[in-house]
Write a protein that holds these residues in place. Structure first.
Motif, mmCIF file in Angstrom:
data_model
loop_
_atom_site.group_PDB
_atom_site.id
_atom_site.type_symbol
_atom_site.label_atom_id
_atom_site.label_comp_id
_atom_site.label_asym_id
_atom_site.label_seq_id
_atom_site.Cartn_x
_atom_site.Cartn_y
_atom_site.Cartn_z
ATOM 1 N N ASP A 1 0.821 -1.209 0.000
ATOM 2 C CA ASP A 1 0.000 0.000 0.000
ATOM 3 C C ASP A 1 0.859 1.265 0.000
ATOM 4 O O ASP A 1 0.338 2.365 0.025
ATOM 5 N N LYS A 2 2.177 1.115 -0.047
ATOM 6 C CA LYS A 2 3.095 2.257 -0.051
ATOM 7 C C LYS A 2 3.970 2.190 -1.299
ATOM 8 O O LYS A 2 5.087 1.683 -1.279
ATOM 9 N N PHE A 3 3.440 2.685 -2.413
ATOM 10 C CA PHE A 3 4.147 2.630 -3.685
ATOM 11 C C PHE A 3 5.356 3.563 -3.694
ATOM 12 O O PHE A 3 5.359 4.611 -3.063
ATOM 13 N N GLY A 4 6.382 3.147 -4.404
ATOM 14 C CA GLY A 4 7.577 3.969 -4.521
ATOM 15 C C GLY A 4 8.517 3.881 -3.332
ATOM 16 O O GLY A 4 9.446 4.667 -3.220
ATOM 17 N N MET B 1 10.022 -0.803 0.610
ATOM 18 C CA MET B 1 9.171 -1.940 0.936
ATOM 19 C C MET B 1 8.535 -2.509 -0.337
ATOM 20 O O MET B 1 8.512 -3.725 -0.546
ATOM 21 N N GLN B 2 8.050 -1.647 -1.213
ATOM 22 C CA GLN B 2 7.451 -2.091 -2.468
ATOM 23 C C GLN B 2 8.508 -2.708 -3.384
ATOM 24 O O GLN B 2 8.275 -3.730 -4.013
ATOM 25 N N ALA B 3 9.688 -2.113 -3.435
ATOM 26 C CA ALA B 3 10.763 -2.644 -4.263
ATOM 27 C C ALA B 3 11.166 -4.039 -3.791
ATOM 28 O O ALA B 3 11.383 -4.945 -4.605
ATOM 29 N N ASN B 4 11.246 -4.242 -2.480
ATOM 30 C CA ASN B 4 11.580 -5.562 -1.938
ATOM 31 C C ASN B 4 10.483 -6.575 -2.236
ATOM 32 O O ASN B 4 10.772 -7.731 -2.559
ATOM 33 N N ALA B 5 9.233 -6.157 -2.136
ATOM 34 C CA ALA B 5 8.109 -7.050 -2.445
ATOM 35 C C ALA B 5 8.139 -7.446 -3.920
ATOM 36 O O ALA B 5 7.940 -8.621 -4.260
#
Length: 80
Positions: free
Chosen positions: A55-58, A61-65
């Protein structure tokens, strides 16, 4: 035109996915963050791919996911 695949005994072949396949998505929560996890299957029912969106783009955390989902998908498609 014939396309040849160069597959050796020490290199596993990648199982290609059909253009259309079953996919299911769920929202999960982990340590206060929400993730949308989508999974796709081969026609025989084996898990084939994974997508993870936070839910936190950019963010890192999103890059790791994204990286984890790509790694899992490639491993599944190579029979690991």
């Amino acid at each position: 035109m014939q396309i040849e695949q160069n597959v050796s005994a020490d290199k596993p072949a990648r199982n290609l996915l059909p253009s259309r396949r079953f996919n299911a998505a769920r929202w999960i929560e982990h340590e206060g963050s929400r993730y949308r996890v989508s999974a796709g299957w081969f026609p025989d029912g084996r898990l084939a791919e994974l997508f993870i969106d936070s839910d936190k783009f950019g963010t890192a955390m999103q890059a790791n996911a994204d990286t984890a989902a790509i790694l899992v998908s490639l491993l599944l498609q190579h029979g690991v």
